[in-house]
Motif scaffolding. Structure first.
Motif, mmCIF file in Angstrom:
data_model
loop_
_atom_site.group_PDB
_atom_site.id
_atom_site.type_symbol
_atom_site.label_atom_id
_atom_site.label_comp_id
_atom_site.label_asym_id
_atom_site.label_seq_id
_atom_site.Cartn_x
_atom_site.Cartn_y
_atom_site.Cartn_z
ATOM 1 N N ILE A 150 0.843 -1.199 0.000
ATOM 2 C CA ILE A 150 0.000 0.000 0.000
ATOM 3 C C ILE A 150 0.879 1.251 0.000
ATOM 4 O O ILE A 150 0.635 2.207 -0.751
ATOM 5 C CB ILE A 150 -0.956 -0.008 1.206
ATOM 6 C CG1 ILE A 150 -1.984 -1.130 1.059
ATOM 7 C CG2 ILE A 150 -1.663 1.344 1.349
ATOM 8 C CD1 ILE A 150 -2.825 -1.368 2.302
ATOM 9 N N ALA A 151 1.927 1.254 0.829
ATOM 10 C CA ALA A 151 2.848 2.392 0.875
ATOM 11 C C ALA A 151 3.514 2.618 -0.476
ATOM 12 O O ALA A 151 3.690 3.762 -0.917
ATOM 13 C CB ALA A 151 3.903 2.155 1.957
ATOM 14 N N ARG A 152 3.882 1.524 -1.153
ATOM 15 C CA ARG A 152 4.522 1.627 -2.470
ATOM 16 C C ARG A 152 3.592 2.297 -3.484
ATOM 17 O O ARG A 152 4.033 3.079 -4.328
ATOM 18 C CB ARG A 152 4.923 0.237 -2.957
ATOM 19 C CG ARG A 152 5.639 0.240 -4.296
ATOM 20 C CD ARG A 152 5.955 -1.172 -4.745
ATOM 21 N NE ARG A 152 4.749 -1.994 -4.792
ATOM 22 C CZ ARG A 152 4.771 -3.306 -5.019
ATOM 23 N NH1 ARG A 152 5.919 -3.935 -5.192
ATOM 24 N NH2 ARG A 152 3.642 -3.988 -5.055
ATOM 25 N N ALA A 153 2.306 1.997 -3.407
ATOM 26 C CA ALA A 153 1.354 2.633 -4.319
ATOM 27 C C ALA A 153 1.133 4.097 -3.949
ATOM 28 O O ALA A 153 1.040 4.972 -4.821
ATOM 29 C CB ALA A 153 0.025 1.880 -4.295
ATOM 30 N N LEU A 154 1.065 4.396 -2.661
ATOM 31 C CA LEU A 154 0.772 5.760 -2.215
ATOM 32 C C LEU A 154 1.869 6.760 -2.567
ATOM 33 O O LEU A 154 1.586 7.933 -2.816
ATOM 34 C CB LEU A 154 0.553 5.782 -0.703
ATOM 35 C CG LEU A 154 -0.731 5.147 -0.177
ATOM 36 C CD1 LEU A 154 -0.728 5.136 1.343
ATOM 37 C CD2 LEU A 154 -1.961 5.883 -0.697
ATOM 38 N N ILE A 155 3.119 6.304 -2.612
ATOM 39 C CA ILE A 155 4.215 7.234 -2.844
ATOM 40 C C ILE A 155 4.163 7.854 -4.246
ATOM 41 O O ILE A 155 4.753 8.903 -4.498
ATOM 42 C CB ILE A 155 5.588 6.569 -2.603
ATOM 43 C CG1 ILE A 155 6.662 7.647 -2.393
ATOM 44 C CG2 ILE A 155 5.947 5.633 -3.743
ATOM 45 C CD1 ILE A 155 7.994 7.114 -1.942
ATOM 46 N N MET A 156 3.415 7.234 -5.157
ATOM 47 C CA MET A 156 3.281 7.778 -6.517
ATOM 48 C C MET A 156 2.253 8.909 -6.593
ATOM 49 O O MET A 156 2.000 9.457 -7.664
ATOM 50 C CB MET A 156 2.901 6.653 -7.480
ATOM 51 C CG MET A 156 3.888 5.486 -7.508
ATOM 52 S SD MET A 156 5.549 5.968 -8.015
ATOM 53 C CE MET A 156 5.320 6.112 -9.794
ATOM 54 N N ASN A 157 1.635 9.237 -5.463
ATOM 55 C CA ASN A 157 0.613 10.291 -5.406
ATOM 56 C C ASN A 157 -0.547 10.040 -6.375
ATOM 57 O O ASN A 157 -0.915 10.915 -7.168
ATOM 58 C CB ASN A 157 1.228 11.676 -5.688
ATOM 59 C CG ASN A 157 2.233 12.088 -4.641
ATOM 60 O OD1 ASN A 157 2.001 11.906 -3.444
ATOM 61 N ND2 ASN A 157 3.351 12.631 -5.081
ATOM 62 N N PRO A 158 -1.152 8.861 -6.332
ATOM 63 C CA PRO A 158 -2.249 8.563 -7.258
ATOM 64 C C PRO A 158 -3.497 9.381 -6.939
ATOM 65 O O PRO A 158 -3.700 9.809 -5.799
ATOM 66 C CB PRO A 158 -2.505 7.071 -7.010
ATOM 67 C CG PRO A 158 -2.115 6.868 -5.578
ATOM 68 C CD PRO A 158 -0.925 7.756 -5.375
ATOM 69 N N GLU A 159 -4.319 9.574 -7.950
ATOM 70 C CA GLU A 159 -5.596 10.265 -7.752
ATOM 71 C C GLU A 159 -6.684 9.306 -7.289
ATOM 72 O O GLU A 159 -7.677 9.719 -6.691
ATOM 73 C CB GLU A 159 -6.026 10.947 -9.054
ATOM 74 C CG GLU A 159 -5.092 12.078 -9.471
ATOM 75 C CD GLU A 159 -5.598 12.805 -10.698
ATOM 76 O OE1 GLU A 159 -6.804 13.089 -10.783
ATOM 77 O OE2 GLU A 159 -4.776 13.072 -11.598
ATOM 78 N N ILE A 160 -6.505 8.027 -7.593
ATOM 79 C CA ILE A 160 -7.453 7.002 -7.166
ATOM 80 C C ILE A 160 -6.668 5.729 -6.870
ATOM 81 O O ILE A 160 -5.652 5.451 -7.521
ATOM 82 C CB ILE A 160 -8.541 6.744 -8.235
ATOM 83 C CG1 ILE A 160 -9.559 5.697 -7.746
ATOM 84 C CG2 ILE A 160 -7.938 6.342 -9.561
ATOM 85 C CD1 ILE A 160 -10.754 5.558 -8.685
ATOM 86 N N MET A 161 -7.130 4.979 -5.871
ATOM 87 C CA MET A 161 -6.490 3.717 -5.515
ATOM 88 C C MET A 161 -7.445 2.564 -5.755
ATOM 89 O O MET A 161 -8.624 2.628 -5.379
ATOM 90 C CB MET A 161 -6.073 3.730 -4.046
ATOM 91 C CG MET A 161 -4.874 4.627 -3.737
ATOM 92 S SD MET A 161 -3.290 3.870 -4.184
ATOM 93 C CE MET A 161 -3.153 2.597 -2.926
ATOM 94 N N LEU A 162 -6.936 1.483 -6.363
ATOM 95 C CA LEU A 162 -7.689 0.255 -6.576
ATOM 96 C C LEU A 162 -7.130 -0.819 -5.643
ATOM 97 O O LEU A 162 -5.914 -1.031 -5.598
ATOM 98 C CB LEU A 162 -7.558 -0.214 -8.031
ATOM 99 C CG LEU A 162 -7.777 0.814 -9.143
ATOM 100 C CD1 LEU A 162 -7.602 0.152 -10.505
ATOM 101 C CD2 LEU A 162 -9.133 1.474 -9.036
#
Length: 247
Positions: A150-162
């Motif tokens: 989850i942290a790895r995905a968040l660091i990209m500053n996404p506008e939406i998370m799946l």
């Protein structure tokens, strides 16, 4: 509410198997939408189509007014806006937690290493893993691995998370620590599309519930109405499989 993502009349086939049939819905900024339904109904396939991991036969996926299903979309750029977390972590076993997290922002977004490390440590603190930043995936529990993903995905500053069944591979005692992270993200206003089989969690976190069965979006409702007054007989049958308070 500003619409972040729209899916319009989406169809997906695997050969003769029609797995998604004219799926249409939208997600507003800051909204949490949960997808539920029986195994094999197309929930995970839908997320994979949205993130470009599966081709679609027809229909549109539109984010901020831009269609991903027309022309030649740059999925490398798009996936920086649409973060995705899988049920099996997908961490690099030979890299530490910190190195797993900073790899993409440094290589893909060309961020300075010092800035990426500082941001990663802030996010690891948020998900309760800062003390594990120098550990390898083999040294982590399943719940810790999932929080690292989850942290790895968040660091990209996404506008939406799946999120695709992120607790499915976890022992029961580890499920809560991952669900708590998602609940905190919801409180912070993260836009999320979540596939889950955890019905109590779905009811607690969602602004809307989508019910899929046989590749068809049979029902779309608020969690209060879906879990207490489902509109379709199929949804009633599905919910009867779960033991939880309906009032």
């Amino acid at each position: 509410m500003e619409t972040i993502l729209s899916v319009e009349w989406l169809n997906k086939n695997y050969g003769a198997d029609h797995v998604l049939k004219d799926i249409s819905f939208s997600i507003g900024k800051g909204e949490v939408v949960v997808i539920v339904g029986p195994s094999g109904c197309g929930k995970s396939t839908l997320l994979r189509c949205i993130n470009g991991l599966e081709n679609v036969q027809s229909g549109k996926i539109i984010m901020n007014g831009e269609s991903f299903t027309e022309g030649k979309p740059n999925w490398s750029v798009i996936r920086q806006k649409i973060g995705m977390v899988f049920q099996n972590y997908e961490l690099f076993p030979h890299k530490t937690v910190l190195e797993n997290i900073v790899l993409a922002p440094i290589r893909v977004q060309k961020r300075l290493r010092a800035e990426a490390v500082k941001t990663a440590e802030t996010i690891l603190t948020r998900v309760g893993l800062i003390e594990k930043r120098n550990s390898y995936p083999r040294q982590l529990s399943g719940g810790q691995k999932q929080r690292a993903a989850i942290a790895r995905a968040l660091i990209m500053n996404p506008e939406i998370m799946l999120f695709d069944e992120v607790t499915a591979a976890l022992d029961p005692e580890m499920v809560r620590e991952v669900l708590d992270v998602l609940l905190e993200l919801a409180r912070e206003g993260m836009t999320m599309l979540i596939v889950t089989h955890e019905m109590e969690f779905a009811r607690a976190i969602s602004d809307r519930v989508l019910f899929l069965d046989g590749g068809i979006l049979l029902e779309e409702n608020t969690p209060e109405k879906f879990f207490t007054q489902p509109k379709t007989e199929r949804a009633k049958q599905f919910l009867n499989l779960f033991q939880f308070e309906k009032n």
